[in-house]
Design an enzyme around this catalytic site. Structure first.
Site, short mmCIF file in Angstrom:
data_model
loop_
_atom_site.label_atom_id
_atom_site.label_comp_id
_atom_site.label_asym_id
_atom_site.label_seq_id
_atom_site.Cartn_x
_atom_site.Cartn_y
_atom_site.Cartn_z
N GLU A 1 19.03 -8.45 -17.24
CA GLU A 1 21.10 -8.42 -16.47
C GLU A 1 20.42 -9.21 -15.15
OE1 GLU A 1 22.65 -4.66 -18.10
OE2 GLU A 1 22.44 -4.76 -16.18
N GLU B 1 22.58 -2.51 -9.83
CA GLU B 1 23.71 -2.29 -8.16
C GLU B 1 23.26 -1.35 -7.50
OE1 GLU B 1 26.70 -1.25 -11.64
OE2 GLU B 1 26.88 -3.18 -12.01
N ASN C 1 26.64 1.14 -20.71
CA ASN C 1 26.55 1.47 -19.40
C ASN C 1 28.34 1.74 -18.46
OD1 ASN C 1 26.86 2.06 -16.59
ND2 ASN C 1 25.58 0.04 -15.99
N TRP C 2 28.77 2.94 -18.71
CA TRP C 2 30.18 2.97 -17.95
C TRP C 2 30.50 2.49 -16.63
CZ3 TRP C 2 33.23 7.29 -20.59
CH2 TRP C 2 33.92 7.07 -22.06
N LYS C 3 28.58 2.92 -15.89
CA LYS C 3 29.31 2.92 -14.31
C LYS C 3 30.19 3.73 -13.71
CE LYS C 3 27.74 -2.49 -15.00
NZ LYS C 3 27.53 -3.30 -14.48
N GLY D 1 29.80 -8.17 -15.15
CA GLY D 1 31.12 -8.67 -14.53
C GLY D 1 31.80 -10.13 -14.07
N HIS E 1 18.97 -0.07 -12.64
CA HIS E 1 20.08 -0.81 -12.26
C HIS E 1 20.48 -1.70 -11.05
CE1 HIS E 1 24.25 -3.09 -13.43
NE2 HIS E 1 24.06 -2.66 -14.42
N SER F 1 27.94 -9.66 -19.19
CA SER F 1 29.25 -9.83 -19.83
C SER F 1 29.12 -10.80 -21.20
CB SER F 1 29.81 -10.96 -19.21
OG SER F 1 29.98 -11.06 -18.14
P1 13P Z 1 29.02 -5.86 -17.90
O1 13P Z 1 28.92 -6.32 -19.10
O2 13P Z 1 30.53 -5.62 -17.29
O3 13P Z 1 28.86 -7.56 -17.49
O4 13P Z 1 27.86 -5.13 -17.14
C1 13P Z 1 26.51 -5.69 -17.69
C2 13P Z 1 26.02 -4.60 -17.06
O5 13P Z 1 25.79 -4.63 -15.90
C3 13P Z 1 25.79 -3.44 -18.08
O6 13P Z 1 24.71 -2.81 -17.51
#
Ligand code: 13P
Length: 248
Positions: free
Chosen positions: A163, A95, A9-11, A169, A93, A208
Site C-alpha cells: 500500500e 496508519e 479495511n473499515w479503519k 484515501g 498498516h 484508492s
Molecule cells: P483506501 O482504499 O481508502 O485508499 O484505503 C486503502 C487502505 O489503507 C486499506 O488498508
C-alpha cells in the site's frame, strides 16, 4: 494457483447498522471465487461474525498486540480476535506505523502473535511519496518486507499488502508499470526467502482501489487481490471490486 483475496479495511468507521450489508457480499459460484475478508473495528467483530455466519465473508481484525495477554490498556490480543470470530488480522498498516510509531520489528512480532493465535497475518508495507520519487524506492519496500515478515511465514498464514502511503484515501494510484514492477520485486524476494511457499503467498495491492480501476489493477500477474479502505464500506462499492477479481 493462488486464490485471490478481496480484503476490506473499515479503519475507524462502521456502525452496527452497516453489518447487514456485509452479509450480501458474494464471491460468486465459479472456481475462481475470491476469498472475502472484512476487517471492522474491534468492538464490531462479534456482531460482524454473527451477521456473516452463513455466508462466504470472513472477518478480520485491524491490529493486535505482540503479547498474548497482560497489562496493555486499550490493546487487543490476537487470541481475542480469534475468539471473536476473526480468521485474519491486518498488521503494520501505515496508519498504525504513523499514529503509533510501529517499527518493522514490532510488526513482525505482531505477525508472530497472529500465527500463534491461528490467524492469517495481512502484513502491510509501502512507501511514502518522497520515497517513491527517490532513487531507492524498491530497496526501501524490500527492506520493509524483510523486516516485517517473520521467518515462519507461509502461504497459509501470511498475506502481503503493498500500500503506497500516498495512494491511500487520495484517489491517486501508481501507474500500472509501478504496480507491476513493485509486485514482481516482492514476488522475487518472497520466493528467494521462502521458496515454494513464497511463490504461493498472496500479494495484495491497496490504495484508492475503486470499482472503476479494479479490473485494470487485477490484470497484473503478481497482484492477487486488494486491500480496500473507503470502497469496502458499502456492498454496492465492494461487490463490483470482488466481481472484477473473480473475472481476472
Ligand atoms: P483506501 O482504499 O481508502 O485508499 O484505503 C486503502 C487502505 O489503507 C486499506 O488498508
Amino acid at each position: 494457483m493462488r486464490r485471490t483475496l478481496a480484503a476490506g479495511n473499515w479503519k475507524m468507521n462502521g456502525t452496527p447498522e452497516m453489518l447487514a450489508d456485509l452479509a450480501t457480499l458474494t464471491g460468486g459460484a465459479s472456481d475462481n471465487a475470491p476469498q472475502i475478508i472484512i476487517c471492522p473495528p474491534a468492538p464490531l467483530l462479534t456482531r460482524a461474525a454473527d451477521a456473516t455466519e452463513n455466508g462466504p465473508v470472513e472477518i478480520g481484525g485491524q491490529d493486535c498486540h505482540t503479547n498474548a495477554k497482560g497489562a496493555h490498556t486499550g490493546d487487543v490480543a490476537a487470541t481475542m480476535l480469534k475468539n471473536a470470530g476473526a480468521s485474519a488480522v491486518i498488521v503494520g498498516h501505515s496508519e498504525r506505523r504513523a499514529d503509533h510509531a510501529e517499527t518493522n520489528a514490532q510488526v513482525r512480532a505482531k505477525a508472530e502473535a497472529a500465527y500463534a493465535a491461528d490467524l492469517t497475518a495481512i502484513i502491510c508495507i509501502g512507501e511514502s511519496e518522497e520515497e517513491r520519487l527517490g532513487p531507492d524506492c524498491l530497496d526501501i519496500i524490500a527492506a520493509q518486507l524483510d523486516g516485517s515478515t517473520p521467518d515462519g511465514a507461509t502461504a497459509d498464514n501470511t498475506v502481503i499488502a503493498y500500500e503506497p502511503i500516498w495512494a491511500i484515501g487520495t484517489g491517486r494510484v501508481p501507474t500500472m508499470e509501478q504496480i507491476i514492477e513493485t509486485h514482481d520485486m516482492l514476488r522475487t524476494k518472497l520466493t528467494a526467502r521462502f521458496g515454494d511457499t513464497g511463490a504461493q503467498m498472496r500479494i495484495l495491492y491497496g490504495g484508492s482501489v475503486k470499482p472503476t480501476n479494479a479490473a485494470e489493477i487485477f490484470k497484473a500477474e503478481n497482484v492477487d487481490g486488494a486491500l480496500v479502505g473507503g470502497a469496502s464500506l458499502k456492498a454496492s462499492d465492494f461487490q463490483p471490486i470482488i466481481d472484477a477479481l473473480a473475472a481476472s
